[in-house]
Scaffold this motif. Structure first.
Motif, PDB file in Angstrom:
ATOM      1  N   UNK A 251       4.713  -2.000   0.462  1.00 42.05           N
ATOM      2  CA  UNK A 251       5.546  -3.200   0.255  1.00 42.05           C
ATOM      3  C   UNK A 251       5.555  -3.617  -1.211  1.00 42.05           C
ATOM      4  N   UNK A 252       4.657  -3.008  -2.001  1.00 37.59           N
ATOM      5  CA  UNK A 252       4.617  -3.332  -3.425  1.00 37.59           C
ATOM      6  C   UNK A 252       3.767  -4.557  -3.748  1.00 37.59           C
ATOM      7  N   UNK A 253       3.145  -5.131  -2.747  1.00 38.72           N
ATOM      8  CA  UNK A 253       2.374  -6.362  -2.980  1.00 38.72           C
ATOM      9  C   UNK A 253       0.970  -6.094  -3.516  1.00 38.72           C
ATOM     10  N   UNK A 255      -1.716  -2.647  -5.065  1.00 35.84           N
ATOM     11  CA  UNK A 255      -1.743  -1.249  -5.500  1.00 35.84           C
ATOM     12  C   UNK A 255      -2.741  -0.473  -4.655  1.00 35.84           C
ATOM     13  N   UNK A 256      -2.487   0.820  -4.500  1.00 35.82           N
ATOM     14  CA  UNK A 256      -3.454   1.674  -3.808  1.00 35.82           C
ATOM     15  C   UNK A 256      -4.830   1.490  -4.452  1.00 35.82           C
ATOM     16  N   UNK A 257      -5.828   1.208  -3.609  1.00 38.63           N
ATOM     17  CA  UNK A 257      -7.180   1.002  -4.128  1.00 38.63           C
ATOM     18  C   UNK A 257      -7.584  -0.460  -4.180  1.00 38.63           C
ATOM     19  N   UNK A 258      -6.613  -1.369  -4.256  1.00 37.64           N
ATOM     20  CA  UNK A 258      -6.940  -2.806  -4.226  1.00 37.64           C
ATOM     21  C   UNK A 258      -7.567  -3.156  -2.882  1.00 37.64           C
ATOM     22  N   UNK A 259      -8.524  -4.076  -2.908  1.00 39.64           N
ATOM     23  CA  UNK A 259      -9.133  -4.486  -1.648  1.00 39.64           C
ATOM     24  C   UNK A 259      -8.336  -5.598  -0.965  1.00 39.64           C
ATOM     25  N   UNK A 260      -8.387  -5.600   0.355  1.00 38.21           N
ATOM     26  CA  UNK A 260      -7.826  -6.720   1.125  1.00 38.21           C
ATOM     27  C   UNK A 260      -8.836  -7.133   2.201  1.00 38.21           C
ATOM     28  N   UNK A 261      -8.619  -8.292   2.790  1.00 38.36           N
ATOM     29  CA  UNK A 261      -9.409  -8.724   3.946  1.00 38.36           C
ATOM     30  C   UNK A 261      -8.575  -8.534   5.212  1.00 38.36           C
ATOM     31  N   UNK A 262      -9.250  -8.364   6.332  1.00 40.35           N
ATOM     32  CA  UNK A 262      -8.584  -8.438   7.631  1.00 40.35           C
ATOM     33  C   UNK A 262      -9.213  -9.591   8.404  1.00 40.35           C
ATOM     34  N   UNK A 263      -8.384 -10.394   9.040  1.00 39.76           N
ATOM     35  CA  UNK A 263      -8.886 -11.498   9.846  1.00 39.76           C
ATOM     36  C   UNK A 263      -8.547 -11.206  11.309  1.00 39.76           C
ATOM     37  N   UNK A 264      -9.580 -11.112  12.156  1.00 35.90           N
ATOM     38  CA  UNK A 264      -9.396 -10.547  13.495  1.00 35.90           C
ATOM     39  C   UNK A 264      -9.820 -11.520  14.600  1.00 35.90           C
ATOM     40  N   UNK A 265      -8.881 -11.901  15.474  1.00 34.62           N
ATOM     41  CA  UNK A 265      -9.270 -12.723  16.629  1.00 34.62           C
ATOM     42  C   UNK A 265     -10.144 -11.901  17.565  1.00 34.62           C
ATOM     43  N   UNK A 266     -11.366 -12.368  17.784  1.00 37.15           N
ATOM     44  CA  UNK A 266     -12.379 -11.491  18.373  1.00 37.15           C
ATOM     45  C   UNK A 266     -12.921 -11.994  19.704  1.00 37.15           C
ATOM     46  N   UNK A 267     -13.105 -11.037  20.620  1.00 40.15           N
ATOM     47  CA  UNK A 267     -13.723 -11.323  21.907  1.00 40.15           C
ATOM     48  C   UNK A 267     -14.879 -10.372  22.145  1.00 40.15           C
ATOM     49  N   UNK A 268     -14.541  -9.179  22.590  1.00 34.91           N
ATOM     50  CA  UNK A 268     -15.561  -8.175  22.888  1.00 34.91           C
ATOM     51  C   UNK A 268     -16.019  -7.393  21.641  1.00 34.91           C
TER      52      UNK A 268
END
Ligand SMILES: *Cc1c(COP(=O)(O)O)cnc(C)c1O
Length: 492
Positions: A251-253, A255-268
């Motif tokens: 998407x261009x937002x 660059x390859x190698x940049x870190x991101x976070x994931x936020x995950x709705x969690x149960x099991x």
């Protein structure tokens, strides 16, 4: 690649054996003995691929006894016209730093499809590979979404049958209707008195019952699991973390190698654990944010190292996260502790409902995870706010995650690029979503779907529209003690 058990390091089985068996004999969970690391060039090669080819590539890393042709034929069946979005798991960007990984474009409109469209293929192929002659009966305890997704995956798959138990007090109207109207000659759906933990305990007891297993064996049938304790369910989930990261780069937002976070709705803890595997394989993930609802056992655990299930159980508007014992956490603990402590903790959990991990495990967790929880009130306000300001409609589970993300962003005073894992279509939880939008929600079943279409100006996914006018095939509700009898009668 060999697989071992969280409660027996010396165990060594093949991927096919691990998938066929589901749970190890001594009660442990299977996991790969090592985690394959991707090189930068490999990661880059994923950028241009379709979701299907990304899946073949990532899953192949763990399944060396499956040929590439086999995996290609699996992904063609699991991820194609049965999805209403050509890209299978698109990431919708709210802005440059916030995306929603939409995992609900499959046949049952929740993220469980990502794994459960694949698992029956992996499982039946695994059974062939290990020369299993008996028929497999899949036994599922569901808080709603797993049940339907498993039914849809296994309906009329030859050599298999499937029994799904759901808690009478704890699935939405639409979820119940989805399950009780399930097609297929090899399926049984049954309500159980009590909440999800009661149902899950009941199923675990059946799995642990040696006499029952022997009785089934005489009929040339054995039990296996489609719950997220099966490695064959975790594995397909690793793929979408890679896929969403690639889409973020494309998407261009970032660059390859940049870190991101994931936020995950969690149960099991299955979804977020797959993200942790992706991180350990070398995907540039800074942190995984574990989002809970008011059943915030995991928030407390990640903050203090004390896991304590002795607390009030809440029935919330995000029922798929109403869980006090997160089975997949056991895999993470095994990976982070270098001794055989896990077995002891799980014993303690069983007898006292509580255990505490040491400083070392706690700091390892803190390095990879953030956490937080959302109340129902917060989630509802968030659904309304995001719909009113951005025109984007979230389901209640996704909203829990968004609330937690916003809290953390405020606390830290930063806005790090983050993908929120969106786990269900808002149309699966119509009543709560309608209520959040300030609309009447006392309608039932399919009428709710129409009301939400009107209120939001969006279209319901086709599989849910189809529920209108369908007659339920299953109406039984039984006591926990009668679950094994119900399974036996169905198989007789
Ligand atoms: C199953 C489910 C979750 C929780 O996923 P886990 O892997 O159990 O942590 C969250 N949201 C929805 C909609 C689900 O169906």
């Amino acid at each position: 690649m060999k697989y071992l058990s969280t409660r027996d390091k010396e165990k060594s089985v093949s991927a096919a054996e691990a998938i066929a068996q589901g749970l190890s004999d001594e009660g442990g969970l299977f996991l790969p003995e090592s985690i394959p690391l991707l090189e930068q060039a490999e990661l880059e090669s994923l950028l241009k691929m379709h979701y299907r080819d990304r899946a073949v590539f990532i899953m192949g890393k763990f399944l060396d006894e499956f040929s590439k042709e086999e995996l290609l034929s699996f992904v063609k069946q699991a991820y194609s016209e049965n999805y209403d979005d050509e890209s299978i798991a698109p990431t919708h960007f709210l802005n440059d730093s916030t995306g929603f990984l939409e995992l609900w474009h499959g046949p049952t409109c929740a993220f469980k499809d990502m794994a459960l469209q694949m698992l029956p293929l992996l499982l039946t192929a695994s059974l062939k590979k290990i020369g299993e002659q008996r028929k497999v009966c899949i036994l599922v305890a569901t808080s709603g979404d797993t049940g339907k997704a498993a039914l849809e995956g296994f309906a009329d798959v030859s050599g298999t049958s499937i029994v799904v138990f759901y808690p009478r007090d704890g699935v939405s109207d639409v979820q119940k209707l989805q399950m009780t109207t399930q097609r297929g000659e090899n399926v049984l759906v049954c309500a159980v008195e009590g909440n999800f933990d009661d149902t899950q305990t009941g199923v675990k007891e059946i799995f642990g019952d040696k006499d029952f297993a022997e009785k089934l064996n005489e009929k040339s049938i054995f039990l296996s699991s489609a719950n997220s304790i099966n490695w064959g369910r975790l594995l397909p989930q690793i793929v979408y973390y890679f896929s969403s990261y690639c889409d973020y780069v494309n998407s261009g937002r970032i660059k390859m190698g940049d870190e991101i976070d994931f936020c995950v709705p969690t149960g099991n803890f299955g979804d977020i654990l797959a993200g942790w595997y992706a991180k350990k394989m070398g995907l540039p993930i800074r942190r995984l944010i574990c989002a809970s609802n008011s059943n915030n056992v995991l928030t407390d655990f990640i903050k203090t190292g004390v896991y304590d299930r002795n607390r009030k159980f809440f029935t919330t508007i995000s029922p798929s996260m109403d869980i006090l014992v997160s089975s997949n956490l056991e895999r993470l603990l095994f990976m982070l502790s270098d001794d055989s402590a896990v077995k002891g903790w799980m014993e303690e959990l069983k007898t006292t409902g509580k255990y505490e991990v040491g400083e070392k495990v706690l700091s390892a967790i803190a390095a990879d995870f953030d956490c937080g929880f959302a109340t129902d009130e917060e989630a509802k306000l968030c659904i309304k706010k995001v719909f009113d300001t951005e025109g984007y409609l979230m389901d209640t589970h996704t909203a829990d995650a968004f609330v937690v993300l916003e809290k953390l962003r405020r606390e830290k005073g930063e806005t790090f690029p983050t993908v929120i894992v969106s786990t269900a279509s808002p149309y699966k939880f119509c009543d709560s979503v309608l209520e959040s939008l300030g609309q009447k929600s006392d309608l039932s079943g399919a009428k709710l779907i129409n009301a939400l279409e009107e209120a939001s100006g969006t279209k319901a996914p086709l599989p849910l529209c189809g529920l209108d006018g369908k007659r339920p095939r299953f109406s039984d509700c039984i006591a926990k003690e009668d679950m094994s009898k119900a399974v036996f009668n169905f198989l007789s």
